[in-house]
Design a protein around this motif. Structure first.
Motif, PDB file in Angstrom:
ATOM      1  N   UNK A 131     -25.489  67.603  19.700  1.00  0.00           N
ATOM      2  CA  UNK A 131     -25.505  68.767  18.798  1.00  0.00           C
ATOM      3  C   UNK A 131     -26.902  69.334  18.565  1.00  0.00           C
ATOM      4  N   UNK A 132     -27.876  68.927  19.375  1.00  0.00           N
ATOM      5  CA  UNK A 132     -29.274  69.371  19.235  1.00  0.00           C
ATOM      6  C   UNK A 132     -29.874  68.872  17.930  1.00  0.00           C
ATOM      7  N   UNK A 133     -29.387  67.752  17.438  1.00  0.00           N
ATOM      8  CA  UNK A 133     -29.893  67.220  16.174  1.00  0.00           C
ATOM      9  C   UNK A 133     -30.959  66.177  16.472  1.00  0.00           C
ATOM     10  N   UNK A 134     -32.168  66.655  16.668  1.00  0.00           N
ATOM     11  CA  UNK A 134     -33.299  65.774  16.940  1.00  0.00           C
ATOM     12  C   UNK A 134     -34.044  65.421  15.670  1.00  0.00           C
ATOM     13  N   UNK A 135     -35.114  64.668  15.829  1.00  0.00           N
ATOM     14  CA  UNK A 135     -35.922  64.275  14.679  1.00  0.00           C
ATOM     15  C   UNK A 135     -37.254  63.739  15.160  1.00  0.00           C
ATOM     16  N   UNK A 136     -38.162  63.566  14.230  1.00  0.00           N
ATOM     17  CA  UNK A 136     -39.465  62.997  14.549  1.00  0.00           C
ATOM     18  C   UNK A 136     -39.316  61.552  15.006  1.00  0.00           C
ATOM     19  N   UNK A 170     -46.178  63.533  14.026  1.00  0.00           N
ATOM     20  CA  UNK A 170     -45.880  63.578  12.593  1.00  0.00           C
ATOM     21  C   UNK A 170     -44.716  64.512  12.262  1.00  0.00           C
ATOM     22  N   UNK A 171     -44.448  65.504  13.137  1.00  0.00           N
ATOM     23  CA  UNK A 171     -43.365  66.461  12.899  1.00  0.00           C
ATOM     24  C   UNK A 171     -42.971  67.052  14.241  1.00  0.00           C
ATOM     25  N   UNK A 172     -41.803  66.680  14.721  1.00  0.00           N
ATOM     26  CA  UNK A 172     -41.405  67.070  16.068  1.00  0.00           C
ATOM     27  C   UNK A 172     -41.220  68.562  16.249  1.00  0.00           C
ATOM     28  N   UNK A 173     -41.088  69.312  15.146  1.00  0.00           N
ATOM     29  CA  UNK A 173     -40.911  70.757  15.253  1.00  0.00           C
ATOM     30  C   UNK A 173     -42.241  71.496  15.339  1.00  0.00           C
ATOM     31  N   UNK A 174     -43.346  70.756  15.240  1.00  0.00           N
ATOM     32  CA  UNK A 174     -44.680  71.354  15.313  1.00  0.00           C
ATOM     33  C   UNK A 174     -45.359  70.951  16.615  1.00  0.00           C
ATOM     34  N   UNK A 175     -46.309  71.757  17.046  1.00  0.00           N
ATOM     35  CA  UNK A 175     -47.060  71.422  18.251  1.00  0.00           C
ATOM     36  C   UNK A 175     -48.032  70.290  17.968  1.00  0.00           C
TER      37      UNK A 175
END
Length: 308
Positions: A131-136, A170-175
């Motif tokens: 479901x594209x539910x990823x995380x750090x 530290x945050x997978x949604x950030x570079x």
């Protein structure tokens, strides 16, 4: 980092198939994996393209012949968790599907990788979360296992990353400076959403079969223009499922309850999906698209991104 001009010269396409139980977590069956793998691989061969097939550990163990078909065809075998469980951050609740605790994630990903590896013969290096539910926690687990690509980022939800990137520990949604390449999944970033907060209507799966490949191409064309106006490389990552390419029941009875999936999950499955998918490939090829396995794309991206 900045992207070299060579990456911006083409439309890059990554087709990924999530090899899981039929209708996601709503059935225990593998009819799609059993019956659609060979036709999809044959279509890829006919069109001269490659892609990535992401197997849950359980799907690989129960369907080794499917894994072998993909392997021998030159397409990539990736990993899709162990049992299609929620390994990342839950975006919306599904009864009976309880997210793993962050501290549970590394062991679960190790076990999923091990099960796929036992069937494949070598370690998978590309991943996509159910479901594209990823995380750090997930990305750090993948990094430790030397995965080279992850295709879990739901562009429709976070709406910050429009092109691949190296995530932050530290945050997978950030570079950041991780080695793994995160490949965001295509969404319509031009439309006006009517779904406040979640904005799931930006996610254009499964428009190709509920309407048509040409309807999806309208969305793709808008997104390509969106990227080009921002001088960004055009990378289109899509997710599909083998069960979409076989006839699907509208309800399933399990002795104590009947599960009736939402209509969009079953609409157009079977021959229409296969026909429209073939058209979609042709439409993208007409635009000069280059098709990649996820692992090969990740290698190309690393070569073409330049540290500033």
């Amino acid at each position: 980092r900045r992207v070299g001009d060579q990456m911006k010269d083409n439309i890059h396409v990554v087709f990924g198939f999530d090899m899981e139980t039929d209708v996601g977590s709503f059935t225990p069956y593998y009819d799609g994996v059993k019956n659609a793998t060979a036709p999809l691989v044959e279509l890829f061969d006919k069109k001269g393209i490659k892609g990535t097939f992401y197997y849950t550990g359980d799907a690989a163990r129960r369907n080794p012949e499917s894994v072998e078909i993909v392997k021998l065809s030159g397409n990539e075998v990736g990993c899709h968790s162990l049992f299609h469980e929620t390994v990342g951050d839950e975006l919306f609740p599904i009864p009976g599907v309880v997210p793993l605790l962050p501290e549970e994630v590394p062991l679960r990903i190790e076990k999923a990788t091990e099960w796929v590896q036992q069937v494949l013969g070598h370690q998978p290096v590309s991943f996509r979360a159910p479901r594209l539910w990823g995380s750090t926690a997930l990305l750090n687990a993948l990094e430790r296992l030397n995965y080279v690509s992850d295709a879990s980022y739901p562009m429709y939800f976070y709406r910050e990353r429009f092109v691949p990137y190296h995530p932050s520990k530290a945050d997978w949604t950030k570079e950041g400076d991780m080695n793994i390449v995160e490949i965001p999944n295509f969404a319509d970033m031009v439309m006006q959403s009517n779904d406040p907060g979640l904005e799931r209507d930006r996610d254009q799966w499964p428009l190709f079969r509920t309407k048509s490949a040409d309807e999806l191409m309208k969305r793709i064309d808008g997104f390509v223009k969106f990227l080009q106006e921002r001088n960004l490389p055009v990378v289109l990552c899509f997710y599909f499922h083998p069960w979409e390419f076989i006839p699907i029941q509208e309800s399933y009875h399990y002795g104590e309850a009947t599960v009736t999936p939402d209509r969009f999950l079953t609409l157009g499955c079977g021959q229409k999906a296969m026909s429209e998918f073939s058209i979609l490939i042709d439409r993208l090829k007409d635009k000069g698209a280059v098709f990649h396995r996820a692992d090969d794309f990740a290698g190309l991206w690393r070569k073409q991104t330049i540290r500033q």
